[in-house]
Design an enzyme around this catalytic site. Structure first.
Site: not given
Length: 828
Positions: A247, A524
């Site tokens: 690059e 309960s």
């Protein structure tokens, strides 16, 4: 003839002469006139000559003046042009200075601030594995695979594991957890009978080892950019060298823009007959990706060049290279862009950067040129050609040797089989994380690449998911039900950390989360909150205190009557207090709650961790309160934690990308239930699993010491169970989304899910030492009085002995043996 012909001539002459002699004035006048005419003629000639001369001279003069004027105009235009040019140059220069200052501010603001919206990385807990602890090898292996470990025949590098029937070998990489650094290590765990037998760290036999936190998921920001930040030191040098080779070869020598690089790229492309190099410097690419759009305009190119120069001036080459490594676009994972080499390595190859082969590095760098065109899944031939080109450059510039080059050229692309990453997102658990995170960090901090560590246990989550699916299928088949839904969560009792969470039987559903948002009547499950205030009043109540179990009628302010009844429809007249809880009897519970006062029960709920206001009415004593499994889990957490309050939570600590701890959960360790009452409640809930409504656990989990409470609502619309062992609290719910009745109670539905989970996970038996001033005492059940002698109808229960008064038996034992039995000593 001649004379005749001569006569006229003189006459014309005489005439002329006569006129001349006889009229001198006239002659003079005539001469004068002629002279005047001549003069005039001369004057005219002179004037004509002058005029001609004048025309000639005047023409030169006029041309000279015209030329002078023209020169003057040119000079004036030149001066104007110079002045204007100078002014324009000054203006342009000033504009460039101002614009450069603006660009400089823009560049610095982002580069020195929050450069990216980086996904939040969510990690599991670092789990401790020690000898004697329950462990399922298949689930541990599955969790390792889900977190990215590779199963191999022989372990030789970090990120691998090998498994046999009774042993697992894990080579885990180095990691940091809660300010402690762990080096890479080879761990060996031997398992037999569902429990850990031996643990080795390397070749050393040790008591326990710590398993590294596993990446659970990433929370993608709104920008849809997915990346994993890496430091330059984490990137292999060979990858960086190849990147610069392909690059920007002059990266460390140019100042942001490289004319030579442009010319060299142009030449290389012409020679190759195709584009093999780009002219932009790596810094320009960074500018384009980080600051600008991809529009191919002159303005953008100018901005790109200026900003590249500014970046080069402001920051070091290594800083720019590191930014590029994390910024570059490298692919698309469905809706999310893949940015940076850290994530791209995982995306393409399923492994970290430091484990890439030269061929994989070449492919990764080759993809930069066009992630779509060189997509290895969609266009493998394009990807291979690009990779091979990069490999050729690598060998030509001696970044790899010839044998490595030949091996790399012959290698396959080495990408993952499928594009979708294999990592499961665990949506239900992640919803809890996403709810907690905004309360701890601001938006900017959340997008700054933080690491969020949680109480998540991969093996617990996978096990809970599997047992939930299996249990629902089993219950639907057995009880002829359809479309059952479930919610469940596993919490570490001592810390409140949520280890696993299921909010839907479809675990990939990222919608409605029943564990967090399904508010259903709890039945309960509320009863421990009713009995706790009584246990705290140990001078007034104990387990043997008689509670009436007879029909009752309660009226409301609106004049309505409420006649509660027991689940089995029976009335026992009178029962010990402990039996009202163990057998989940409604009438004794209502009587106890009314005698304590509804305000005390509401306060008990708040003490346990229920944060919403309660409408104080008698029906709340039997669970006419809507709560989510998450809220129920919080209600039982202090009970399972020996009376100490901790907040139920997923996130344990948050670490910045730099390693700094941004937030950490501070343990409350707040004692909200006295140690005596907590011990007594634990005893009662253990009795529930041994002889009460959850006694099926005696054969479902044979030999296990656990505690818990069932819950069933009217018409069996909700099945609940909350249970715990020494280490973890499990909350489970089963029901229909449309609230239709089922044929399932708490013991036949949700309890089965609890049991199936613990059967696979292993049980850490409850073992609570009795606190001071609590011991087992004999009670006469008829009166509820403590006695030292043996009475006719009595039982032994743990009780607080502070100021405990003892009584004599109201009914002494009557020896009903015959005289023969007494004689021969039989029938005691």
């Amino acid at each position: 003839m001649t004379q005749k012909s001569d006569k006229p001539a003189p006459k014309r002459a005489g005439t002329n002469k006569k006129n001349t002699t006889t009229s001198p004035r006239r002659k003079t006048a005539s001469t004068s006139k002629r002279a005047s005419g001549a003069k005039q003629s001369t004057t005219r000639n002179s004037k004509q000559a002058k005029s001609a001369g004048s025309n000639s001279t005047g023409s030169n003069s006029a041309g000279s003046k015209s030329a002078g004027k023209q020169t003057s105009k040119i000079r004036r235009f030149g001066h104007w042009l110079f002045a204007t040019g100078l002014k324009l140059s000054v203006f342009v220069l000033c504009f460039l200075v101002v614009y450069t200052v603006y660009l400089d501010a823009k560049v610095r603001e982002k580069f020195e601030g929050q450069r990216w919206q980086v996904p939040v990385q969510v990690f599991s807990r670092a789990e401790l594995v020690g000898a004697g602890e329950p462990l399922s090898l298949p689930y541990l292996a599955k969790s390792l695979s889900r977190s990215g470990y590779q199963k191999v025949a022989k372990v030789w590098r970090p990120g691998q594991y090998a498994q046999s029937a009774s042993r697992i070998i894990i080579f885990q990489p180095e990691f940091s957890y809660r300010d402690h650094d762990y080096s890479a290590a080879r761990l060996t765990i031997d398992v037999s009978g569902g429990k850990v037998q031996k643990v080795y760290h390397g070749n050393d036999l040790v008591k326990s080892v710590t398993l590294a936190p596993q990446l659970v998921a990433r929370i993608i920001p709104s920008s849809k950019e997915d990346r994993v930040l890496v430091g330059l030191e984490q990137v292999p040098e060979s990858l960086l060298d190849t990147l610069l080779l392909v690059e920007d070869r002059d990266f460390y020598f140019h100042s942001g823009v490289s004319p030579l690089g442009i010319l060299r790229a142009l030449y290389s492309n012409i020679v190759a007959g195709r584009t093999v190099q780009g002219g932009s410097t790596l810094t320009q690419q960074l500018v384009k990706n980080m600051y600008l759009t991809r529009d191919k305009t002159l303005v953008r190119k100018v901005n790109e060049a200026l900003m590249a120069l500014i970046l080069e001036y402001r920051y070091s080459k290594d800083q720019l290279l590191e930014a590029y490594v994390n910024e570059v676009y490298l692919g698309q994972h469905f809706a999310n862009g893949v940015y940076g080499f850290g994530l791209a390595s995982e995306f393409y190859f399923g492994r970290p950067l430091n484990q890439l082969t030269p061929a994989q590095m070449a492919l990764l760098i080759g993809v930069i040129k066009g992630p779509s065109y060189y997509d290895p899944w969609r266009k493998p031939e394009n990807a291979r050609k690009r990779r091979d080109l990069v490999l050729k450059l690598m060998v030509e510039h001696h970044l790899i040797d010839v044998p490595s080059y030949e091996q790399a050229m012959a290698a396959k692309l080495g990408i993952r089989p499928k594009r979708r990453m294999l990592r499961q997102h665990f949506y239900n658990y992640m919803q809890l994380v996403k709810r907690e995170l905004p309360q701890l960090l601001g938006d900017q901090q959340q997008n700054a690449g933080v690491k969020v560590f949680t109480g998540f246990s991969m093996k617990a989550q996978l096990l809970l998911e599997q047992t939930t699916a299996q249990t629902l299928t089993e219950l639907e088949r057995k009880h002829k039900q359809t479309s059952l839904q479930a919610a469940a969560m596993v919490t570490e009792s001592a810390t409140g950390e949520v280890m696993a969470l299921v909010g839907d039987r479809n675990f990939d559903n990222n919608g409605f989360n029943r564990a967090l948002d399904a508010h259903r009547p709890i039945g309960s499950l509320i009863k421990p909150a009713v009995y706790l205030p009584a246990l705290e009043r140990y001078q007034q109540f104990n387990f043997a205190t008689p509670i009436e179990d007879k029909p009752i009628t309660l009226g409301s302010e609106q004049g309505k009557e409420w006649r509660p009844k027991n689940y089995d429809g029976k009335f026992r007249g009178q029962v010990p207090l402990v039996d009202g809880l163990v057998e989940s009897l409604n009438i004794p519970t209502v009587n106890l709650g009314m005698s304590l006062g509804l305000a005390d029960v509401a306060q008990s709920m708040a003490m346990l961790g229920y944060e919403k206001p309660l409408t104080e009415r008698p029906s709340m004593l039997l669970g006419a309160v809507n709560m989510s499994p998450y809220q129920i889990n919080q209600l039982y957490l202090p009970i399972a934690n020996q009376g100490y309050y901790e907040r139920t939570h997923a996130i344990t600590h948050v670490v910045a990308h730099s390693g700094e701890t941004l937030w950490q959960y501070q343990p409350r360790h707040e004692q909200r239930i006295s140690s005596q009452s907590a011990y007594l409640m634990n005893y009662a809930l253990q009795q529930v699993t041994q002889r009460g409504t959850a006694k099926s656990l005696t054969w479902r989990l044979k030999g296990a010491e656990v505690a818990g409470k069932t819950g069933t609502t009217n018409d069996q619309r909700d099945s609940w169970f909350v249970g715990y062992d020494q280490q973890q609290l499990i909350t489970s719910w089963i029901g229909h989304d449309d609230n239709k009745p089922m044929k399932l109670t708490g013991s036949s539905g949700a309890l089965v899910l609890f049991a199936n989970y613990l059967k696979q996970a292993g049980v850490n038996n409850l073992s609570w030492p009795a606190p001071d001033n609590v011991t087992e005492v004999g009670f006469e059940l008829t009166t509820g009085n403590a006695v030292r002698e043996t009475c006719q109808n009595m039982a032994y229960y743990p009780a607080v002995t502070i100021d405990l008064s003892y009584s004599s038996c109201m009914e002494k034992i009557v020896d009903k043996r015959s005289w023969l039995e007494k004689l021969f000593g039989r029938g005691e």
